[in-house]
Scaffold this motif. Sequence first.
Motif, mmCIF file in Angstrom:
data_model
loop_
_atom_site.group_PDB
_atom_site.id
_atom_site.type_symbol
_atom_site.label_atom_id
_atom_site.label_comp_id
_atom_site.label_asym_id
_atom_site.label_seq_id
_atom_site.Cartn_x
_atom_site.Cartn_y
_atom_site.Cartn_z
ATOM 1 N N ASP A 202 -5.582 -5.364 6.295
ATOM 2 C CA ASP A 202 -5.065 -5.383 4.918
ATOM 3 C C ASP A 202 -3.644 -4.838 4.864
ATOM 4 O OD1 ASP A 202 -7.475 -6.386 4.031
ATOM 5 O OD2 ASP A 202 -8.163 -4.513 3.124
ATOM 6 N N LEU B 94 0.913 0.734 -1.750
ATOM 7 C CA LEU B 94 -0.055 0.501 -0.676
ATOM 8 C C LEU B 94 -0.877 1.763 -0.514
ATOM 9 C CD1 LEU B 94 -1.309 -1.102 1.576
ATOM 10 C CD2 LEU B 94 0.681 -0.615 3.004
ATOM 11 N N THR C 69 -0.247 -6.965 3.852
ATOM 12 C CA THR C 69 0.619 -6.486 2.769
ATOM 13 C C THR C 69 2.068 -6.386 3.231
ATOM 14 O OG1 THR C 69 -1.209 -5.229 1.796
ATOM 15 C CG2 THR C 69 1.024 -4.607 1.133
ATOM 16 N N VAL D 209 -2.335 -2.088 -3.945
ATOM 17 C CA VAL D 209 -3.192 -2.634 -2.899
ATOM 18 C C VAL D 209 -3.970 -1.467 -2.296
ATOM 19 C CG1 VAL D 209 -3.311 -3.822 -0.687
ATOM 20 C CG2 VAL D 209 -1.564 -4.487 -2.362
ATOM 21 N N VAL E 65 -6.397 -6.009 -4.454
ATOM 22 C CA VAL E 65 -5.144 -6.002 -5.213
ATOM 23 C C VAL E 65 -5.469 -5.814 -6.693
ATOM 24 C CG1 VAL E 65 -3.059 -7.292 -5.801
ATOM 25 C CG2 VAL E 65 -4.119 -7.578 -3.546
ATOM 26 N N LEU F 34 -0.190 -11.674 -2.729
ATOM 27 C CA LEU F 34 -1.068 -10.568 -2.336
ATOM 28 C C LEU F 34 -2.520 -10.881 -2.688
ATOM 29 C CD1 LEU F 34 1.095 -7.517 -3.505
ATOM 30 C CD2 LEU F 34 0.550 -8.085 -1.135
#
Length: 449
Positions: free
Chosen positions: A50, A87, A54, A43, A16, A8
């Motif tokens: 993005d 996330l 992820t 994240v 991250v 990540l």
Amino acid sequence: MADVVQLLSQALGDVVSVDAHMLDAARYDKSGHAAPAAPLAVVTARSIDDVQATMRIATETGTAVVTRGAGTGLAGGAIAGAGEIVLSTLGMDRLLEVSVDDELAVVQPGIINAELNRQLEPHGLWFTPDPASRAISTVGGNIATNAGGLLCAKYGVTREAVLGLKVVLADGRLIELGHRTVKGVTGLDFTALMLGSEGTLGVIVEATVKVRRLVAGVVPTISATFATVDDAARASAVITASGLHPSIMELIGDSAMAAICAHLGIEHPGGSQLIIQTDGPGAEIEAETIAAIIASLGGAVELSIDAEDAARLFSIRRSAHAAISTLGTVLIEDVCVPRSALPAMFAAIHEIEQKYSITIPVVAHAADGNLHPNFVFQGDEVPQQIWSAADEMFLAALRLGGTLTGEHGIGILKKRWLRDELGDDQFDLQQKVKAVFDPLGILNPGKVF
């Protein structure tokens, strides 16, 4: 697991984080419950790219992902634990487009509900979903739980305000759902499927939402006090049965009102309270008619057209969750029954209080039959007595033709009752749909099902 964090970080850089405070905060939401251990990493996505990156890494490594907005949920639906990636969409918080002519807006999921309306106001528009947490909850979270709120009896829940979505699937693919048009029946309605899916089917990364013209004219507000919550519930049922359509009708039970007044340091008027608002053409006449109905049913009623009075009353209502939370750990529930069954549901709650020798503070969106009974206890573990009382309350709602949740979602707190409402066949079909969207089972595992 360290390899996942490394992957990540290599792909996404400083979005991250493994900061201990951020990881611990992701264990909680506003339900009062928490995951036993902290997640792997947070994240904070800044873009759709993005999110896609992820999810690709999550799929490649078989790592669970919990999508999270502001963490204001009340069912434990966005709390993250050991071995999971959080996330966060809070960094995706822009209003991307406004079309006054088409009465729509395009937004990122992290925009705060009230902030969206602040930005829409200069255009003469507003976004109608109005959860009590509007000052802190995100539109993405509203969509993920199909949030309701104070205004939905007249203006609908979030479902009625969403035209289309962009969603990142578990494997990182981006799909576009729905339309910018008022009408659209091409294929199966996957937009509706995502609404209320609680992060179990995909990650919402953009939404095209319906907006309305600001309502012009006087907005009268009615405050009514009744000796008992049963009297207040009967009055609300009479008002809705009369064919009147208040924009807001909130009911605060006596024990909830006592907690709110103690929390805010204001005098408790005694009894239970209805707070009602009307808007649009004929709002004053409608308010006067409602006030007359309340008076005929024994309620002490006050009618005002002062905006400051209205703001004060609704600040009292919106403080309910914070106030009740001062009493202990709260299992806040969210049953909804047909509006005509509201008095029967309050009667059932009263019987449960007596049977288990507990007090259940209740607030309700009375105009649409959505009640929020609060089970208060001490400590982190829900006592068996509380689970038993909640079980009887949910089954009572189902017997009255109601549902387990009107707006909060299932999360972790209500999944034990999901099969009771859906039945075996629908329960199994829903699990199969989940498996199509998320074959590895990495999207918000342990929630809903």
